[in-house]
Design a protein around this motif. Structure first.
Motif, PDB file in Angstrom:
ATOM      1  N   LEU A   1       0.827  -1.207   0.000  1.00  0.00           N
ATOM      2  CA  LEU A   1       0.000   0.000   0.000  1.00  0.00           C
ATOM      3  C   LEU A   1       0.862   1.257   0.000  1.00  0.00           C
ATOM      4  CD1 LEU A   1      -2.827  -1.083   2.458  1.00  0.00           C
ATOM      5  CD2 LEU A   1      -3.110  -0.480   0.043  1.00  0.00           C
ATOM      6  N   GLY A   2       2.046   1.172   0.596  1.00  0.00           N
ATOM      7  CA  GLY A   2       2.957   2.303   0.541  1.00  0.00           C
ATOM      8  C   GLY A   2       3.386   2.598  -0.885  1.00  0.00           C
ATOM      9  N   ASP A   3       3.636   1.540  -1.669  1.00  0.00           N
ATOM     10  CA  ASP A   3       3.980   1.720  -3.081  1.00  0.00           C
ATOM     11  C   ASP A   3       2.821   2.337  -3.855  1.00  0.00           C
ATOM     12  OD1 ASP A   3       6.474   0.597  -2.658  1.00  0.00           O
ATOM     13  OD2 ASP A   3       5.845  -1.416  -3.246  1.00  0.00           O
ATOM     14  N   VAL A   4       1.605   1.865  -3.568  1.00  0.00           N
ATOM     15  CA  VAL A   4       0.409   2.409  -4.220  1.00  0.00           C
ATOM     16  C   VAL A   4       0.244   3.886  -3.861  1.00  0.00           C
ATOM     17  CG1 VAL A   4      -2.115   2.314  -4.267  1.00  0.00           C
ATOM     18  CG2 VAL A   4      -0.783   0.192  -4.357  1.00  0.00           C
ATOM     19  N   ALA A   5       0.404   4.190  -2.580  1.00  0.00           N
ATOM     20  CA  ALA A   5       0.228   5.565  -2.117  1.00  0.00           C
ATOM     21  C   ALA A   5       1.231   6.510  -2.777  1.00  0.00           C
ATOM     22  CB  ALA A   5       0.364   5.630  -0.598  1.00  0.00           C
ATOM     23  N   GLY A   6       2.447   6.016  -3.032  1.00  0.00           N
ATOM     24  CA  GLY A   6       3.446   6.859  -3.675  1.00  0.00           C
ATOM     25  C   GLY A   6       2.994   7.344  -5.037  1.00  0.00           C
ATOM     26  N   VAL A   7       2.296   6.494  -5.775  1.00  0.00           N
ATOM     27  CA  VAL A   7       1.772   6.886  -7.082  1.00  0.00           C
ATOM     28  C   VAL A   7       0.556   7.801  -6.914  1.00  0.00           C
ATOM     29  CG1 VAL A   7       0.753   6.066  -9.244  1.00  0.00           C
ATOM     30  CG2 VAL A   7       2.621   4.780  -8.176  1.00  0.00           C
ATOM     31  N   LEU A   8      -0.360   7.421  -6.028  1.00  0.00           N
ATOM     32  CA  LEU A   8      -1.589   8.200  -5.857  1.00  0.00           C
ATOM     33  C   LEU A   8      -1.312   9.601  -5.321  1.00  0.00           C
ATOM     34  CD1 LEU A   8      -3.976   5.474  -4.372  1.00  0.00           C
ATOM     35  CD2 LEU A   8      -3.713   6.201  -6.748  1.00  0.00           C
ATOM     36  N   ALA A   9      -0.313   9.738  -4.470  1.00  0.00           N
ATOM     37  CA  ALA A   9       0.036  11.057  -3.932  1.00  0.00           C
ATOM     38  C   ALA A   9       0.645  11.938  -5.011  1.00  0.00           C
ATOM     39  CB  ALA A   9       1.002  10.900  -2.762  1.00  0.00           C
ATOM     40  N   GLN A  10       1.344  11.323  -5.941  1.00  0.00           N
ATOM     41  CA  GLN A  10       1.981  12.049  -7.037  1.00  0.00           C
ATOM     42  C   GLN A  10       0.957  12.596  -8.019  1.00  0.00           C
ATOM     43  OE1 GLN A  10       4.649   9.526  -9.197  1.00  0.00           O
ATOM     44  NE2 GLN A  10       5.518  11.169 -10.425  1.00  0.00           N
ATOM     45  N   TYR A  11      -0.097  11.834  -8.263  1.00  0.00           N
ATOM     46  CA  TYR A  11      -1.152  12.234  -9.207  1.00  0.00           C
ATOM     47  C   TYR A  11      -2.388  12.626  -8.405  1.00  0.00           C
ATOM     48  CZ  TYR A  11       1.720  10.519 -12.984  1.00  0.00           C
ATOM     49  OH  TYR A  11       2.739  10.357 -13.873  1.00  0.00           O
ATOM     50  N   ALA A  12      -2.454  13.909  -8.076  1.00  0.00           N
ATOM     51  CA  ALA A  12      -3.436  14.372  -7.089  1.00  0.00           C
ATOM     52  C   ALA A  12      -4.832  14.611  -7.648  1.00  0.00           C
ATOM     53  CB  ALA A  12      -2.927  15.654  -6.430  1.00  0.00           C
TER      54      ALA A  12
END
Length: 216
Positions: free
Chosen positions: A126-137
């Motif tokens: 989920l940390g890996d997923v969050a890294g992408v989702l936080a980047q594309y706001a």
């Protein structure tokens, strides 16, 4: 990498300079069609996004829009690509329907039976997923918990809600704004397989993250 208006302008200028070619008939420097399209797409996406959403809206225009083509579809295409790369060695399924990206996390890699406490492996994923989702706001997401039909409706409803909330909490802790996330539990009301078999019940015990673009 979130682009500011200033950095977007610099990037656009670089594209303009490197995209020039000499016309053999006129001897004049001219911008190639490819460079013109890339510059127009990046500038349009980045500048319009910045005007409508501030700094956040100037997002990854050079990559998501300039390289892949302007528009919501391109914005989601690039996120899908990154998510597939991040999740390649996991059991998380990445599905795409239209402009929506859906991540399906089976119970066996997220929670122990009957528990709403995430395992360490699931937290890392989920940390890996969050890294992408936080980047594309410029997206929102619904985190949905699902159970099989074993046990009481009340127990399954509570478990599905707590599991969805646990996943949403990790995404928030890893940098995804809480305002973008909604968590919900569906208990056993949305099965994807036959609850009459052990294999089917295992498929039904899952958490899904549905990612949708914010359309203007």
């Amino acid at each position: 990498m979130k682009l500011s208006i200033k950095s977007l302008a610099i990037a656009s200028l670089a594209v303009a300079v490197t995209g020039c070619a000499v016309n053999p008939q006129t001897g004049q420097n001219e911008m190639s069609k490819t460079a013109t399209y890339g510059l127009g797409a990046a500038a349009a996406c980045g500048i319009v996004g910045a005007l409508t959403h501030g700094g956040k809206g100037a997002r990854n225009s050079a990559l998501a829009c300039g390289a892949l083509g302007a528009g919501v579809g391109a914005y989601m295409d690039y996120q899908e690509k990154l998510l597939r790369e991040k999740l390649a060695n996991s059991q998380v399924q990445v599905q795409r329907v239209g402009d929506q990206i859906k991540l399906v996390m089976p119970e066996n890699i997220t929670f122990a039976t009957g528990s709403a406490t995430l395992g360490s492996g699931a937290v890392k994923t989920l940390g890996d997923v969050a890294g992408v989702l936080a980047q594309y706001a410029d997206t929102t997401m619904v985190v949905a918990g699902h159970t099989d039909s074993t046990g009481s409706q009340a127990l399954n409803q509570s478990l599905s809600e707590r599991r969805a909330a646990a996943v949403a909490s990790v995404l928030q802790q890893r940098g995804v704004a809480a305002a973008r996330i909604r968590s919900v539990g569906y208990a056993s009301s949305q099965p994807v397989a036959d609850n009459g078999t052990a294999e089917g019940r295992a498929r039904n015990r899952r958490v899904e993250i549905a990612i949708d673009p914010i359309k203007q």
